[in-house]
Design a protein around this motif. Structure first.
Motif, mmCIF file in Angstrom:
data_model
loop_
_atom_site.group_PDB
_atom_site.id
_atom_site.type_symbol
_atom_site.label_atom_id
_atom_site.label_comp_id
_atom_site.label_asym_id
_atom_site.label_seq_id
_atom_site.Cartn_x
_atom_site.Cartn_y
_atom_site.Cartn_z
ATOM 1 N N TRP A 145 0.835 -1.192 0.000
ATOM 2 C CA TRP A 145 0.000 0.000 0.000
ATOM 3 C C TRP A 145 0.877 1.252 0.000
ATOM 4 C CZ3 TRP A 145 -5.095 -1.218 -0.288
ATOM 5 C CH2 TRP A 145 -5.483 -2.476 0.184
ATOM 6 N N GLU A 146 0.511 2.225 -0.811
ATOM 7 C CA GLU A 146 1.122 3.553 -0.727
ATOM 8 C C GLU A 146 0.361 4.325 0.348
ATOM 9 O OE1 GLU A 146 3.844 4.331 -2.007
ATOM 10 O OE2 GLU A 146 4.022 2.624 -3.390
ATOM 11 N N PHE A 147 1.036 4.614 1.433
ATOM 12 C CA PHE A 147 0.409 5.148 2.641
ATOM 13 C C PHE A 147 0.837 6.609 2.808
ATOM 14 C CE2 PHE A 147 0.316 5.970 7.203
ATOM 15 C CZ PHE A 147 -0.850 5.380 7.625
ATOM 16 N N ARG A 148 -0.109 7.512 2.711
ATOM 17 C CA ARG A 148 0.174 8.946 2.843
ATOM 18 C C ARG A 148 -0.758 9.531 3.906
ATOM 19 N NH1 ARG A 148 3.517 6.982 0.337
ATOM 20 N NH2 ARG A 148 4.323 7.483 -1.746
ATOM 21 N N VAL A 149 -0.184 10.328 4.785
ATOM 22 C CA VAL A 149 -0.967 10.972 5.832
ATOM 23 C C VAL A 149 -0.649 12.458 5.867
ATOM 24 C CG1 VAL A 149 -1.194 11.238 8.342
ATOM 25 C CG2 VAL A 149 -1.289 8.969 7.319
ATOM 26 N N GLN A 150 -1.682 13.270 5.963
ATOM 27 C CA GLN A 150 -1.537 14.708 6.147
ATOM 28 C C GLN A 150 -1.999 15.056 7.552
ATOM 29 O OE1 GLN A 150 -0.129 16.616 3.845
ATOM 30 N NE2 GLN A 150 -0.260 18.535 5.000
ATOM 31 N N LEU A 151 -1.156 15.711 8.316
ATOM 32 C CA LEU A 151 -1.493 16.154 9.665
ATOM 33 C C LEU A 151 -1.705 17.663 9.648
ATOM 34 C CD1 LEU A 151 1.174 13.967 9.973
ATOM 35 C CD2 LEU A 151 0.217 13.962 12.268
ATOM 36 N N GLU A 152 -2.802 18.112 10.214
ATOM 37 C CA GLU A 152 -3.137 19.534 10.260
ATOM 38 C C GLU A 152 -3.423 19.943 11.694
ATOM 39 O OE1 GLU A 152 -3.076 21.504 7.670
ATOM 40 O OE2 GLU A 152 -3.009 20.070 6.002
ATOM 41 N N CYS A 153 -2.884 21.102 12.091
ATOM 42 C CA CYS A 153 -3.138 21.623 13.430
ATOM 43 C C CYS A 153 -3.860 22.964 13.298
ATOM 44 C CB CYS A 153 -1.836 21.796 14.206
ATOM 45 S SG CYS A 153 -2.079 22.315 15.919
ATOM 46 N N PRO A 154 -5.168 23.004 13.562
ATOM 47 C CA PRO A 154 -5.930 24.241 13.396
ATOM 48 C C PRO A 154 -5.459 25.334 14.363
ATOM 49 C CG PRO A 154 -7.381 22.323 13.598
ATOM 50 C CD PRO A 154 -6.012 21.875 13.977
ATOM 51 N N GLU A 155 -5.533 26.560 13.873
ATOM 52 C CA GLU A 155 -5.193 27.740 14.679
ATOM 53 C C GLU A 155 -3.794 27.633 15.272
ATOM 54 O OE1 GLU A 155 -8.187 28.633 17.542
ATOM 55 O OE2 GLU A 155 -9.835 28.542 16.088
ATOM 56 N N ALA A 162 -7.112 6.434 21.516
ATOM 57 C CA ALA A 162 -6.115 7.504 21.381
ATOM 58 C C ALA A 162 -6.189 8.127 19.993
ATOM 59 C CB ALA A 162 -4.713 6.961 21.624
ATOM 60 N N SER A 163 -5.700 9.351 19.888
ATOM 61 C CA SER A 163 -5.615 10.027 18.599
ATOM 62 C C SER A 163 -4.427 9.487 17.809
ATOM 63 C CB SER A 163 -5.457 11.534 18.817
ATOM 64 O OG SER A 163 -5.150 12.192 17.604
ATOM 65 N N PHE A 164 -4.519 9.576 16.476
ATOM 66 C CA PHE A 164 -3.402 9.172 15.629
ATOM 67 C C PHE A 164 -2.252 10.173 15.663
ATOM 68 C CE2 PHE A 164 -6.487 6.575 12.999
ATOM 69 C CZ PHE A 164 -5.909 5.362 13.303
ATOM 70 N N GLY A 165 -2.545 11.428 15.994
ATOM 71 C CA GLY A 165 -1.499 12.433 15.928
ATOM 72 C C GLY A 165 -1.663 13.539 16.949
ATOM 73 N N HIS A 166 -0.539 14.186 17.263
ATOM 74 C CA HIS A 166 -0.535 15.288 18.238
ATOM 75 C C HIS A 166 0.540 16.287 17.847
ATOM 76 C CE1 HIS A 166 -0.676 17.450 22.028
ATOM 77 N NE2 HIS A 166 0.632 17.279 22.153
ATOM 78 N N HIS A 167 0.224 17.575 18.009
ATOM 79 C CA HIS A 167 1.186 18.645 17.751
ATOM 80 C C HIS A 167 1.433 19.378 19.056
ATOM 81 C CE1 HIS A 167 2.488 22.446 15.381
ATOM 82 N NE2 HIS A 167 3.459 21.555 15.370
ATOM 83 N N ALA A 168 2.698 19.507 19.415
ATOM 84 C CA ALA A 168 3.049 20.054 20.727
ATOM 85 C C ALA A 168 3.146 21.568 20.728
ATOM 86 C CB ALA A 168 4.383 19.457 21.193
ATOM 87 N N CYS A 169 2.213 22.234 20.033
ATOM 88 C CA CYS A 169 2.254 23.694 19.933
ATOM 89 C C CYS A 169 1.423 24.373 21.007
ATOM 90 C CB CYS A 169 1.765 24.140 18.560
ATOM 91 S SG CYS A 169 0.000 23.796 18.303
ATOM 92 N N GLY A 170 0.574 23.621 21.669
ATOM 93 C CA GLY A 170 -0.287 24.206 22.682
ATOM 94 C C GLY A 170 -1.641 24.648 22.176
ATOM 95 N N SER A 171 -1.950 24.393 20.903
ATOM 96 C CA SER A 171 -3.265 24.751 20.369
ATOM 97 C C SER A 171 -4.347 23.981 21.124
ATOM 98 C CB SER A 171 -3.355 24.424 18.877
ATOM 99 O OG SER A 171 -4.685 24.569 18.415
ATOM 100 N N PRO A 172 -5.468 24.643 21.465
ATOM 101 C CA PRO A 172 -6.557 23.949 22.177
ATOM 102 C C PRO A 172 -7.316 22.968 21.294
ATOM 103 C CG PRO A 172 -7.238 26.169 21.630
ATOM 104 C CD PRO A 172 -5.783 26.072 21.251
ATOM 105 N N LEU A 173 -7.118 23.050 19.980
ATOM 106 C CA LEU A 173 -7.828 22.178 19.058
ATOM 107 C C LEU A 173 -6.984 20.952 18.736
ATOM 108 C CD1 LEU A 173 -9.250 24.863 16.608
ATOM 109 C CD2 LEU A 173 -10.397 23.787 18.556
ATOM 110 N N PRO A 174 -7.597 19.785 18.636
ATOM 111 C CA PRO A 174 -6.833 18.567 18.341
ATOM 112 C C PRO A 174 -6.298 18.566 16.916
ATOM 113 C CG PRO A 174 -9.181 18.104 18.307
ATOM 114 C CD PRO A 174 -9.039 19.505 18.805
ATOM 115 N N ALA A 175 -5.185 17.902 16.712
ATOM 116 C CA ALA A 175 -4.640 17.758 15.372
ATOM 117 C C ALA A 175 -5.562 16.885 14.526
ATOM 118 C CB ALA A 175 -3.247 17.135 15.440
#
Length: 309
Positions: free
Chosen positions: A95-105, A286-299
């Motif tokens: 499988w060609e596996f591609r993931v895009q992670l986005e961190c709102p705000e 659990a979530s698949f991803g996390h961004h350690a920026c401190g944004s209150p919104l989940p990645a």
């Protein structure tokens, strides 16, 4: 139909789909939507337009018995493979596996944590797959993932009893938001079920019976061409023979619901592995991803998984 379905409770509902989307998904007219609303379908009215939760719409479509709604057509396509000989599910599959992670705000460069594919311990292979570099706002992950299958049915009579007890309980499979699925007591209290909620509850019952068990998240592959992030979970349990087995309880349940000739696939789901699932390192709630920026919104994590040519 609507009176027999448990709609998404207000605390988990996102009524962001306009009525035009509802009519398209359900292949129905405005008066049909009126009847569904009268029967209890939740909605919000914004600028004179009714808006609905997409999970409620999917569930209504699945159980409409019209044979023409988008959810019915999608799930029928999804489970075409389940009525075929299962040998094809036991071979190596790339499988060609591609993931895009986005961190709102988010506008701060910070590390990412991504729960990557975890296929090697199940006989698979991973090529590429470098961890996302620290960045702001978004990141990407890419790898070629090779999955495989193996017949390793449950040998424990107690594990099989608990599994069939769950399957025979009559829970209605519904499309449910991931956050609500983690609240598996609420989901089952409504008489509903889903892959994450089912796996969390079954893992708990296995542990109560004295077995080492954990619900684990992953991805179900080959769905509508691949460009669909379909949340998936199963139970990993140590069987009486000392081997780690996978119980894909929701897929067994859905296969039985959607087709009458899927007995071999349903049995494969009770202990064996097959090549259309990519397990991850994430636990069931659990979530698949996390961004350690401190944004209150989940990645936000969006997977695009396509068959490698």
């Amino acid at each position: 139909m609507a009176s027999s379905i448990q709609f998404i409770p207000a605390e988990y509902s996102r009524t962001d789909q306009p009525e035009s989307v509802a009519r398209e998904m359900l292949r129905c007219a405005s008066e049909d939507i009126d009847r569904l609303v009268d029967a209890g379908l939740p909605f919000d009215r914004r600028e004179g337009v009714r808006h609905f939760d997409v999970n409620d719409l999917y569930t209504l479509g699945m159980y409409s018995n019209s044979t023409r709604t988008q959810p019915e057509l999608a799930f029928r396509m999804l489970f075409r493979f389940a009525g075929r000989p299962v040998d094809d599910l036991l071979r190596d599959k790339a499988w060609e596996f591609r993931v895009q992670l986005e961190c709102p705000e988010c506008d701060e460069v910070a590390p990412w944590h991504f729960e990557a594919p975890d296929v090697v311990r199940f006989g698979g292979r991973l090529e590429g797959g470098a961890a996302p570099e620290p960045s702001a706002g978004s990141a990407a992950y890419a790898a070629t993932v090779t999955t495989t299958g193996a017949r390793t049915p449950l040998v424990s009579t107690e594990l099989r009893r608990l599994t069939h007890e769950y399957l025979d309980a009559g829970y209605r499979w519904q499309m449910i938001p991931v956050a609500m699925q983690a609240d598996y007591e609420l989901v089952h209290g409504l008489g509903a079920t889903s892959c994450i909620a089912a796996s969390l509850l079954l893992a708990e019952r296995f542990r109560t019976a004295g077995y080492k068990a954990e619900a684990k998240r992953g991805w179900f592959c080959g769905v509508l061409g691949g460009a669909l992030d379909l949340p998936h979970a199963c139970v990993e349990v140590e069987d009486d023979d000392g081997r780690l087995k996978t119980v894909d309880i929701a897929k067994a349940q859905l296969a039985a619901r959607l087709s009458s000739d899927t007995g071999d696939f349903q049995e494969l789901c009770l202990g064996s592995i097959y090549n259309k699932v990519i397990p991850s390192t994430a636990s069931g709630n659990a979530s698949f991803g996390h961004h350690a920026c401190g944004s209150p919104l989940p990645a936000q994590v969006r997977a695009d998984i396509r068959s490698a040519r």
